[in-house]
Write a protein that holds these residues in place. Sequence first.
Motif, PDB file in Angstrom:
ATOM      1  N   ASN A   1       0.972  -1.044  -0.002  1.00  0.00           N
ATOM      2  CA  ASN A   1      -0.132   0.070  -0.083  1.00  0.00           C
ATOM      3  C   ASN A   1       0.788   1.352  -0.073  1.00  0.00           C
ATOM      4  OD1 ASN A   1       0.875   0.497   2.774  1.00  0.00           O
ATOM      5  ND2 ASN A   1      -0.794  -0.824   3.675  1.00  0.00           N
ATOM      6  N   LYS A   2       0.384   2.268   0.237  1.00  0.00           N
ATOM      7  CA  LYS A   2       1.149   3.763   0.275  1.00  0.00           C
ATOM      8  C   LYS A   2       2.091   3.604   1.048  1.00  0.00           C
ATOM      9  CE  LYS A   2      -0.016   8.667   0.321  1.00  0.00           C
ATOM     10  NZ  LYS A   2      -1.177   9.723   0.343  1.00  0.00           N
ATOM     11  N   ASP A   3       1.927   2.805   2.252  1.00  0.00           N
ATOM     12  CA  ASP A   3       3.186   2.869   3.321  1.00  0.00           C
ATOM     13  C   ASP A   3       4.078   1.782   3.338  1.00  0.00           C
ATOM     14  OD1 ASP A   3       2.062   5.654   4.425  1.00  0.00           O
ATOM     15  OD2 ASP A   3       0.656   4.476   5.396  1.00  0.00           O
ATOM     16  N   TYR A   4       3.816   0.598   2.309  1.00  0.00           N
ATOM     17  CA  TYR A   4       4.601  -0.471   2.242  1.00  0.00           C
ATOM     18  C   TYR A   4       4.913  -0.643   0.699  1.00  0.00           C
ATOM     19  CZ  TYR A   4       5.724  -5.326   3.505  1.00  0.00           C
ATOM     20  OH  TYR A   4       6.108  -6.391   3.684  1.00  0.00           O
ATOM     21  N   PHE A   5       6.273  -0.763   0.427  1.00  0.00           N
ATOM     22  CA  PHE A   5       6.455  -1.396  -0.995  1.00  0.00           C
ATOM     23  C   PHE A   5       7.659  -2.235  -0.939  1.00  0.00           C
ATOM     24  CE2 PHE A   5       9.365   2.592  -0.258  1.00  0.00           C
ATOM     25  CZ  PHE A   5      10.395   2.059  -0.797  1.00  0.00           C
ATOM     26  N   ILE A   6       7.853  -3.019  -1.947  1.00  0.00           N
ATOM     27  CA  ILE A   6       8.831  -3.946  -1.869  1.00  0.00           C
ATOM     28  C   ILE A   6       9.638  -3.742  -2.970  1.00  0.00           C
ATOM     29  CG2 ILE A   6       9.122  -6.346  -2.440  1.00  0.00           C
ATOM     30  CD1 ILE A   6       6.557  -7.107  -0.652  1.00  0.00           C
ATOM     31  N   ARG A   7      10.881  -4.115  -2.934  1.00  0.00           N
ATOM     32  CA  ARG A   7      11.931  -4.140  -3.723  1.00  0.00           C
ATOM     33  C   ARG A   7      12.518  -5.434  -3.835  1.00  0.00           C
ATOM     34  NH1 ARG A   7      14.745   1.781  -3.327  1.00  0.00           N
ATOM     35  NH2 ARG A   7      13.155   3.113  -4.369  1.00  0.00           N
ATOM     36  N   GLN A   8      13.048  -6.115  -4.881  1.00  0.00           N
ATOM     37  CA  GLN A   8      13.795  -7.371  -5.054  1.00  0.00           C
ATOM     38  C   GLN A   8      15.162  -7.292  -5.992  1.00  0.00           C
ATOM     39  OE1 GLN A   8      13.154 -10.878  -3.735  1.00  0.00           O
ATOM     40  NE2 GLN A   8      15.307 -10.477  -4.145  1.00  0.00           N
ATOM     41  N   THR A   9      16.290  -7.605  -5.609  1.00  0.00           N
ATOM     42  CA  THR A   9      17.164  -7.621  -6.451  1.00  0.00           C
ATOM     43  C   THR A   9      17.281  -9.205  -7.074  1.00  0.00           C
ATOM     44  OG1 THR A   9      18.443  -6.016  -5.404  1.00  0.00           O
ATOM     45  CG2 THR A   9      19.722  -6.991  -6.584  1.00  0.00           C
ATOM     46  N   PHE A  10      17.777  -9.283  -8.306  1.00  0.00           N
ATOM     47  CA  PHE A  10      17.982 -10.624  -8.882  1.00  0.00           C
ATOM     48  C   PHE A  10      18.800 -10.461 -10.011  1.00  0.00           C
ATOM     49  CE2 PHE A  10      14.854  -8.358 -11.220  1.00  0.00           C
ATOM     50  CZ  PHE A  10      14.774  -8.869 -12.731  1.00  0.00           C
ATOM     51  N   LYS A  11      19.395 -11.540 -10.281  1.00  0.00           N
ATOM     52  CA  LYS A  11      20.497 -11.570 -11.439  1.00  0.00           C
ATOM     53  C   LYS A  11      20.329 -12.643 -12.282  1.00  0.00           C
ATOM     54  CE  LYS A  11      24.871 -10.936 -10.088  1.00  0.00           C
ATOM     55  NZ  LYS A  11      25.987 -11.400  -9.344  1.00  0.00           N
ATOM     56  N   PRO A  12      19.789 -12.496 -13.380  1.00  0.00           N
ATOM     57  CA  PRO A  12      19.567 -13.370 -14.717  1.00  0.00           C
ATOM     58  C   PRO A  12      20.788 -14.086 -14.918  1.00  0.00           C
ATOM     59  CG  PRO A  12      18.304 -11.378 -15.330  1.00  0.00           C
ATOM     60  CD  PRO A  12      19.431 -10.995 -13.989  1.00  0.00           C
ATOM     61  N   SER A  13      20.790 -15.260 -15.281  1.00  0.00           N
ATOM     62  CA  SER A  13      21.761 -15.993 -15.952  1.00  0.00           C
ATOM     63  C   SER A  13      22.085 -16.288 -17.307  1.00  0.00           C
ATOM     64  CB  SER A  13      22.020 -17.471 -15.030  1.00  0.00           C
ATOM     65  OG  SER A  13      21.086 -18.312 -15.379  1.00  0.00           O
ATOM     66  N   CYS A  14      20.989 -15.703 -17.896  1.00  0.00           N
ATOM     67  CA  CYS A  14      20.959 -15.759 -19.383  1.00  0.00           C
ATOM     68  C   CYS A  14      20.699 -14.469 -20.209  1.00  0.00           C
ATOM     69  CB  CYS A  14      19.866 -16.757 -19.726  1.00  0.00           C
ATOM     70  SG  CYS A  14      18.247 -16.335 -18.922  1.00  0.00           S
ATOM     71  N   ASN A  15      21.144 -14.131 -21.297  1.00  0.00           N
ATOM     72  CA  ASN A  15      20.721 -12.810 -21.947  1.00  0.00           C
ATOM     73  C   ASN A  15      19.318 -12.767 -22.464  1.00  0.00           C
ATOM     74  OD1 ASN A  15      23.330 -11.684 -22.007  1.00  0.00           O
ATOM     75  ND2 ASN A  15      24.313 -13.048 -23.495  1.00  0.00           N
ATOM     76  N   GLN A  16      18.801 -11.767 -22.879  1.00  0.00           N
ATOM     77  CA  GLN A  16      17.288 -11.545 -23.110  1.00  0.00           C
ATOM     78  C   GLN A  16      16.465 -11.800 -22.276  1.00  0.00           C
ATOM     79  OE1 GLN A  16      16.792 -11.460 -27.608  1.00  0.00           O
ATOM     80  NE2 GLN A  16      17.604 -13.511 -27.610  1.00  0.00           N
ATOM     81  N   PHE A  17      16.548 -11.607 -20.931  1.00  0.00           N
ATOM     82  CA  PHE A  17      15.710 -11.652 -19.961  1.00  0.00           C
ATOM     83  C   PHE A  17      14.426 -10.842 -20.326  1.00  0.00           C
ATOM     84  CE2 PHE A  17      13.956  -8.989 -16.358  1.00  0.00           C
ATOM     85  CZ  PHE A  17      13.470  -9.761 -15.734  1.00  0.00           C
ATOM     86  N   ASN A  18      13.282 -11.246 -20.317  1.00  0.00           N
ATOM     87  CA  ASN A  18      12.046 -10.539 -20.731  1.00  0.00           C
ATOM     88  C   ASN A  18      10.774 -11.220 -20.024  1.00  0.00           C
ATOM     89  OD1 ASN A  18      11.452 -13.239 -21.926  1.00  0.00           O
ATOM     90  ND2 ASN A  18      10.193 -12.017 -23.465  1.00  0.00           N
ATOM     91  N   ARG A  19      10.765 -11.735 -19.047  1.00  0.00           N
ATOM     92  CA  ARG A  19       9.691 -12.053 -18.399  1.00  0.00           C
ATOM     93  C   ARG A  19       9.824 -12.412 -16.833  1.00  0.00           C
ATOM     94  NH1 ARG A  19       5.721 -17.197 -19.881  1.00  0.00           N
ATOM     95  NH2 ARG A  19       7.845 -18.042 -20.480  1.00  0.00           N
ATOM     96  N   LEU A  20       8.783 -11.896 -15.905  1.00  0.00           N
ATOM     97  CA  LEU A  20       8.696 -12.233 -14.582  1.00  0.00           C
ATOM     98  C   LEU A  20       7.467 -12.721 -14.433  1.00  0.00           C
ATOM     99  CD1 LEU A  20      10.528  -9.265 -12.587  1.00  0.00           C
ATOM    100  CD2 LEU A  20      11.113 -11.664 -12.531  1.00  0.00           C
ATOM    101  N   VAL A  21       7.255 -13.818 -13.534  1.00  0.00           N
ATOM    102  CA  VAL A  21       6.046 -14.043 -12.800  1.00  0.00           C
ATOM    103  C   VAL A  21       5.895 -14.128 -11.419  1.00  0.00           C
ATOM    104  CG1 VAL A  21       4.438 -16.172 -12.933  1.00  0.00           C
ATOM    105  CG2 VAL A  21       6.135 -15.848 -14.659  1.00  0.00           C
ATOM    106  N   ILE A  22       5.115 -13.149 -10.949  1.00  0.00           N
ATOM    107  CA  ILE A  22       4.916 -12.635  -9.613  1.00  0.00           C
ATOM    108  C   ILE A  22       3.888 -13.336  -8.913  1.00  0.00           C
ATOM    109  CG2 ILE A  22       4.993 -10.782  -8.163  1.00  0.00           C
ATOM    110  CD1 ILE A  22       6.233  -9.068 -10.270  1.00  0.00           C
ATOM    111  N   PRO A  23       3.832 -14.006  -7.982  1.00  0.00           N
ATOM    112  CA  PRO A  23       2.812 -14.553  -7.157  1.00  0.00           C
ATOM    113  C   PRO A  23       1.886 -13.679  -6.355  1.00  0.00           C
ATOM    114  CG  PRO A  23       4.520 -15.608  -6.317  1.00  0.00           C
ATOM    115  CD  PRO A  23       5.024 -14.476  -7.210  1.00  0.00           C
ATOM    116  N   PHE A  24       0.807 -13.192  -6.380  1.00  0.00           N
ATOM    117  CA  PHE A  24       0.140 -12.296  -5.542  1.00  0.00           C
ATOM    118  C   PHE A  24      -0.940 -12.914  -5.040  1.00  0.00           C
ATOM    119  CE2 PHE A  24       1.927  -9.241  -8.804  1.00  0.00           C
ATOM    120  CZ  PHE A  24       2.080  -8.002  -8.060  1.00  0.00           C
TER     121      PHE A  24
END
Length: 243
Positions: free
Chosen positions: A57-80
């Motif tokens: 919400n307005k008072d709670y946000f999330i950041r995630q650092t990640f490192k692909p092991s391949c080129n042409q990264f183009n999709r994330l699947v996020i479970p909500f």
Amino acid sequence: MQFLRFFLLQFFLLSAFILADSPKAVALDLNYIKEKTFFFKDIHSFRGKLFKSKAINKDYFIRQTFKPSCNQFNRLVIPFYFENPNKTNSLTFSLFEASNLEKILFTETIHPNSWGKPSKLGSFKLYGKFHYVWIPPIQNSKDQSFIFEIKSNDINSTTGIYLNRLKHQQVSSIQVNGQELPGVYTGVLSYCKTNFDLKEMTEIVLEKTKREKIFFTFYFLGIAFFLYAIKRAGKSLKKNSSS
């Protein structure tokens, strides 16, 4: 006609063998082609004992650092997870290079009110929505660090994401409101795009055929002689049975 069919079958199987021997091989199974040839699953962090984050919400946000092991990264699947999507305002997804949080590489508005009712997530006894974020392929993404951020302007949001405590070498601990939560990770999946290049496949077959032309010559001559011998034997048996 039968000889032609047999020849084409042998050529098809031989071409498949050539491709299978190539590091750029393409499998014959259509499901494999769809899942592995066009998209390469890279990060699989949706595992272990997953649990819910606080509502974003307005008072709670999330950041995630990640490192692909391949080129042409183009999709994330996020479970909500979500309780009442009709009363939840939109979420904002943003992607950055880890070294530069001032420059947004990609952003997307996520509309939870379009998800419908929560559904079961895979084989887990969890309910929510796998949301697919499609990103223009990043050419040199291999071993580069990225950060995705999820925010909301809604103070009464009931939507959040699933987290776990299983360490992943490509995923760092999440940050909540800019503060790291050691040993806590998002349950995301990521993919990279690969190319199905028919021209490149053809060149591989022709190159290996040219290199192994002596083998192929004797191979097909052997098949032709074998078929001729069978045909002659059939005629002899037919002649003997009629006499």
